[in-house]
Design a protein around this motif. Structure first.
Motif, mmCIF file in Angstrom:
data_model
loop_
_atom_site.group_PDB
_atom_site.id
_atom_site.type_symbol
_atom_site.label_atom_id
_atom_site.label_comp_id
_atom_site.label_asym_id
_atom_site.label_seq_id
_atom_site.Cartn_x
_atom_site.Cartn_y
_atom_site.Cartn_z
ATOM 1 N N ALA A 81 11.982 -5.968 -26.274
ATOM 2 C CA ALA A 81 12.937 -6.773 -25.514
ATOM 3 C C ALA A 81 12.262 -8.034 -24.987
ATOM 4 N N ALA A 82 11.020 -7.907 -24.531
ATOM 5 C CA ALA A 82 10.287 -9.057 -24.005
ATOM 6 C C ALA A 82 10.080 -10.108 -25.087
ATOM 7 N N MET A 83 9.695 -9.674 -26.280
ATOM 8 C CA MET A 83 9.433 -10.623 -27.363
ATOM 9 C C MET A 83 10.711 -11.276 -27.870
ATOM 10 N N ILE A 84 11.779 -10.502 -27.965
ATOM 11 C CA ILE A 84 13.060 -11.064 -28.406
ATOM 12 C C ILE A 84 13.609 -12.025 -27.364
ATOM 13 N N ALA A 85 13.517 -11.661 -26.097
ATOM 14 C CA ALA A 85 13.993 -12.534 -25.021
ATOM 15 C C ALA A 85 13.238 -13.860 -25.034
ATOM 16 N N GLU A 86 11.932 -13.796 -25.251
ATOM 17 C CA GLU A 86 11.122 -15.019 -25.295
ATOM 18 C C GLU A 86 11.579 -15.931 -26.435
ATOM 19 N N LEU A 138 9.053 -9.233 -38.089
ATOM 20 C CA LEU A 138 10.144 -8.355 -37.661
ATOM 21 C C LEU A 138 10.916 -8.964 -36.498
ATOM 22 N N MET A 139 10.224 -9.598 -35.563
ATOM 23 C CA MET A 139 10.912 -10.237 -34.438
ATOM 24 C C MET A 139 11.774 -11.398 -34.918
ATOM 25 N N ASP A 140 11.245 -12.169 -35.863
ATOM 26 C CA ASP A 140 12.032 -13.283 -36.415
ATOM 27 C C ASP A 140 13.312 -12.775 -37.069
ATOM 28 N N MET A 141 13.189 -11.700 -37.837
ATOM 29 C CA MET A 141 14.375 -11.137 -38.501
ATOM 30 C C MET A 141 15.331 -10.543 -37.479
ATOM 31 N N ALA A 142 14.787 -9.962 -36.404
ATOM 32 C CA ALA A 142 15.636 -9.405 -35.352
ATOM 33 C C ALA A 142 16.483 -10.496 -34.713
ATOM 34 N N VAL A 143 15.855 -11.608 -34.369
ATOM 35 C CA VAL A 143 16.586 -12.708 -33.733
ATOM 36 C C VAL A 143 17.627 -13.286 -34.686
ATOM 37 N N GLU A 144 17.265 -13.416 -35.957
ATOM 38 C CA GLU A 144 18.218 -13.936 -36.944
ATOM 39 C C GLU A 144 19.443 -13.036 -37.038
ATOM 40 N N LEU A 145 19.226 -11.714 -37.086
ATOM 41 C CA LEU A 145 20.345 -10.766 -37.150
ATOM 42 C C LEU A 145 21.198 -10.847 -35.889
ATOM 43 N N ILE A 146 20.553 -10.883 -34.724
ATOM 44 C CA ILE A 146 21.290 -10.926 -33.457
ATOM 45 C C ILE A 146 22.151 -12.178 -33.376
ATOM 46 N N GLN A 147 21.596 -13.313 -33.741
ATOM 47 C CA GLN A 147 22.355 -14.559 -33.676
ATOM 48 C C GLN A 147 23.479 -14.587 -34.709
ATOM 49 N N ARG A 148 23.234 -14.011 -35.864
ATOM 50 C CA ARG A 148 24.265 -13.996 -36.900
ATOM 51 C C ARG A 148 25.394 -13.033 -36.557
ATOM 52 N N ASP A 149 25.066 -11.844 -36.088
ATOM 53 C CA ASP A 149 26.077 -10.804 -35.898
ATOM 54 C C ASP A 149 26.679 -10.767 -34.494
ATOM 55 N N ILE A 150 25.970 -11.290 -33.496
ATOM 56 C CA ILE A 150 26.482 -11.279 -32.126
ATOM 57 C C ILE A 150 26.833 -12.688 -31.665
ATOM 58 N N GLY A 151 25.972 -13.647 -31.979
ATOM 59 C CA GLY A 151 26.275 -15.029 -31.619
ATOM 60 C C GLY A 151 25.091 -15.755 -30.998
ATOM 61 N N TYR A 152 25.158 -17.059 -30.988
ATOM 62 C CA TYR A 152 24.099 -17.894 -30.433
ATOM 63 C C TYR A 152 24.223 -18.060 -28.916
ATOM 64 N N GLU A 153 25.462 -18.021 -28.417
ATOM 65 C CA GLU A 153 25.692 -18.221 -26.987
ATOM 66 C C GLU A 153 26.528 -17.074 -26.410
ATOM 67 N N SER A 154 26.317 -15.878 -26.940
ATOM 68 C CA SER A 154 27.129 -14.724 -26.544
ATOM 69 C C SER A 154 26.375 -13.712 -25.692
ATOM 70 N N LEU A 155 25.130 -14.036 -25.324
ATOM 71 C CA LEU A 155 24.323 -13.121 -24.522
ATOM 72 C C LEU A 155 23.693 -13.865 -23.355
ATOM 73 N N ASP A 156 23.533 -13.147 -22.236
ATOM 74 C CA ASP A 156 22.911 -13.727 -21.051
ATOM 75 C C ASP A 156 21.557 -13.115 -20.737
ATOM 76 N N ALA A 157 21.260 -11.946 -21.312
ATOM 77 C CA ALA A 157 19.989 -11.278 -21.032
ATOM 78 C C ALA A 157 19.699 -10.241 -22.105
ATOM 79 N N ILE A 158 18.409 -9.921 -22.250
ATOM 80 C CA ILE A 158 17.950 -8.892 -23.171
ATOM 81 C C ILE A 158 17.314 -7.782 -22.348
ATOM 82 N N ALA A 159 17.772 -6.549 -22.538
ATOM 83 C CA ALA A 159 17.252 -5.407 -21.767
ATOM 84 C C ALA A 159 16.566 -4.406 -22.679
ATOM 85 N N GLY A 160 15.362 -4.010 -22.311
ATOM 86 C CA GLY A 160 14.647 -2.986 -23.064
ATOM 87 C C GLY A 160 14.838 -1.625 -22.442
ATOM 88 N N GLY A 161 15.058 -0.618 -23.283
ATOM 89 C CA GLY A 161 15.161 0.751 -22.793
ATOM 90 C C GLY A 161 13.775 1.333 -22.576
#
Length: 223
Positions: A87-92, A56-79
């Motif tokens: 958020a910790a696992m995705i950020a890692e 699930l984390m692998d698919m999450a990162v793939e979706l984020i990079q595809r739909d938001i971008g590879y260099e379009s984020l500076d941080a990941i925040a968990g609610g």
């Protein structure tokens, strides 16, 4: 039957396998809000299943990079609290700083709800486990923006997909919701795998089409 993506199908299958997604039309759930529902989801269970979690984390990162971008984020925040481990696992995986956002301010100053180091102007992705009507996301987004950073995207593993305001309310604030799967995806996978008898499928489909009326007709709260 409508087409669903491979990602949505895999996500729904995993969540059903670990019993994070449940269908119980014959004995509906009654939530603390008073709403009656034939379906239930608890994405927090993901943290206890290493192989399912990794996929699930692998698919999450793939979706984020595809739909938001590879260099379009500076941080990941968990609610707080369910979004924090995800958020910790995705950020890692993405090699990005990790933060978390409190539900309510603690202390003083504009960073009172933010834990971690967040330089002003940072482009932040908000991560939570799931989205129902999208209301809680706006509280976290507001806290990030108030602290001087940007938050135009939020990611969840599971989006109910049955409350239109979950998309429109976020969109009004300039926030795009990203998710791996919805209840409609889960229902299709349940049908394909024979999880539900025909009568159960119709009950769940009826609920997803109009959850307010379905709950009211069974003596539950309508909102």
């Amino acid at each position: 039957m409508s087409q669903i993506t491979d990602t949505a199908r895999t996500t729904a299958s995993i969540l059903m396998e670990i019993e994070a997604v449940l269908f119980r039309p014959e004995d509906p759930f009654t939530f603390t809000s008073g709403r009656i529902s034939p379906v239930y989801v608890d994405c927090r269970k993901i943290i206890s299943f290493p192989r399912a979690r990794a996929k699930l984390m692998d698919m999450a990162v793939e979706l984020i990079q595809r739909d938001i971008g590879y260099e379009s984020l500076d941080a990941i925040a968990g609610g707080e609290t369910a979004g924090i481990p995800f958020a910790a696992m995705i950020a890692e995986r993405m090699g990005l700083p990790m933060l978390y956002v409190r539900k309510k301010p603690k202390g003083f100053g504009r960073d009172a709800q933010i834990e971690g180091y967040m330089p002003e102007g940072s482009r932040v992705l908000l991560v939570e486990d799931l989205a129902t009507d999208g209301g809680s996301k706006l509280n976290f987004v507001e806290a990030i923006r108030k602290a001087g950073s940007k938050c135009d995207h939020t990611f969840v593993f599971f989006h109910y997909g049955i409350f239109p305001q979950s998309i429109s309310d976020l969109a009004k604030e300039g926030v795009t919701l990203h998710a791996l799967a919805t209840w409609w995806d889960a229902l299709q996978v349940a049908e394909e795998k024979g999880y539900l008898a025909d009568e159960g499928l119709e009950q769940v489909r009826s609920f997803l089409g109009n959850p307010t009326d379905w709950s009211r007709e069974r003596g539950g709260k309508a909102d």
